[in-house]
Enzyme design. Structure first.
Site, short mmCIF file in Angstrom:
data_model
loop_
_atom_site.label_atom_id
_atom_site.label_comp_id
_atom_site.label_asym_id
_atom_site.label_seq_id
_atom_site.Cartn_x
_atom_site.Cartn_y
_atom_site.Cartn_z
N GLY A 29 44.72 22.22 3.61
CA GLY A 29 46.12 22.03 3.28
C GLY A 29 46.31 20.85 2.33
CB SER A 30 49.26 19.70 0.43
OG SER A 30 50.17 19.56 1.50
CB THR A 31 48.29 16.38 4.61
OG1 THR A 31 49.58 16.98 4.54
CG2 THR A 31 48.43 14.91 4.95
CG ASP A 81 43.45 20.19 9.63
OD1 ASP A 81 44.01 20.17 8.52
OD2 ASP A 81 43.14 21.24 10.22
N GLY A 97 48.42 27.45 6.14
CA GLY A 97 47.54 27.81 5.03
C GLY A 97 46.56 28.91 5.40
CD GLU A 103 43.32 24.49 9.67
OE1 GLU A 103 43.60 24.16 8.52
OE2 GLU A 103 44.17 24.86 10.49
CE LYS A 121 54.31 19.35 7.11
NZ LYS A 121 52.95 19.12 6.75
#
Ligand code: 5RP
Length: 221
Positions: A29-31, A81, A97, A103, A121
C-alpha cells in the site's frame, strides 16, 4: 499535516522498530511504500526483507534490498504495514490493495506487528471501510450468499485478481463489534481464503499520524 505528510512521518518513525541484522516483513500500500523508501536509506543495517505482495517485492528490489521467500525465513522480528482501518485495541481492516492473504501470513510469522497509518484510519468500530474477503473464484457466489446472511452487502471487485489467483469480495454494511469473532466466522466459510480482519493477530504497535506528529499506541498495555 496533509495525509501524505502523516504517512511519511509514520513511515520514518517505523524505522526505529527495525531490528539490525534481521529479516523484516514488509506490507503493501501507499504507506508501506513510503516505509520501503525509508528502508532503502538504511538497507546495510538489515539482512533483507520478506514481501507481502509482488508490488512490494518489486519496490524493495528497486532499492537494492534483498527479498527472500517466506519459506526460506523462519524468524521475522518485525512486520511493518498500513491499514484501511485500525482501532485503539490494534484490530484492523486490511486488504484495500488486495494483498490481505500474504499480509496475514507474513504478520503471523512476525513477532511484532507495527501498523503505520494516517489519522483518518483510526476508528471506534471497524466496518465503515468495506471488508475485503479473498475467495477462490468458483466459490464466489456461495461465499457472497453466506456473507449476506451475516448482514453484509458483498460486492465483487471486478477485474481484480490477487497475487494468489483469487477474487475479492468487498463487504459493506457491517458494524464489527466483535472483530475476532467475525474473523473466525468468515474464515470458516468454505471457499474463503482470508478475511481482511486482523484481530486475532492484531497490531502490537500502532504509529498514527496527526497534526501534532506521530502518536504511538501500544494496544496490549
Ligand atoms: C493492502 C493493505 C494496505 O495496508 C491498506 O490498504 C492501506 O493502504 P494505504 O497505506 O495505501 O492507505 O491492506 O492490502
Amino acid at each position: 499535516m496533509t495525509q501524505d505528510e502523516q504517512k511519511q512521518a509514520v513511515a520514518r518513525e517505523a524505522i526505529r522498530y527495525v531490528v539490525d541484522g534481521a529479516w523484516i516483513g514488509v506490507g503493501s500500500g501507499s504507506t508501506a511504500n513510503m516505509f520501503i523508501d525509508e528502508l532503502g536509506r538504511i538497507k546495510p543495517r538489515i539482512r533483507g526483507a520478506v514481501a507481502s505482495s509482488v508490488k512490494t517485492a518489486e519496490r524493495l528490489k528497486s532499492h537494492g534490498i534483498e527479498v527472500e521467500e517466506l519459506n526460506n525465513v523462519s524468524d521475522i522480528p518485525v512486520y511493518v504495514d498500513g491499514a484501511d482501518e485500525v482501532t485503539e485495541r490494534g484490530a484492523m481492516i486490511k486488504g484495500g490493495g488486495g494483498a490481505l492473504t500474504r499480509e496475514k501470513v507474513v504478520a503471523a510469522v512476525a513477532h511484532r506487528f507495527v501498523c503505520i497509518a494516517d489519522a483518518s484510519k483510526l476508528v471506534g468500530v471497524l466496518g465503515r471501510f468495506p471488508l475485503p474477503v479473498e475467495v477462490i473464484p468458483m466459490a464466489r457466489s456461495y461465499v457472497a450468499r453466506e456473507l449476506v446472511k451475516l448482514g453484509g452487502f458483498p460486492a465483487w471487485r471486478m477485474g481484480f485478481t490477487t497475487d494468489n489467483g483469487n477474487v475479492v469480495l468487498d463487504v459493506s454494511g457491517l458494524s464489527i463489534v466483535d472483530p475476532a469473532g467475525l474473523e473466525e466466522r468468515i474464515n470458516g466459510i468454505a471457499g474463503v481464503v482470508t478475511v481482511g480482519l486482523f484481530a486475532r493477530r492484531g497490531a502490537d504497535v500502532v504509529l498514527l499520524g496527526g497534526d501534532a506528529g506521530v502518536r504511538t499506541l501500544v494496544p496490549g498495555t
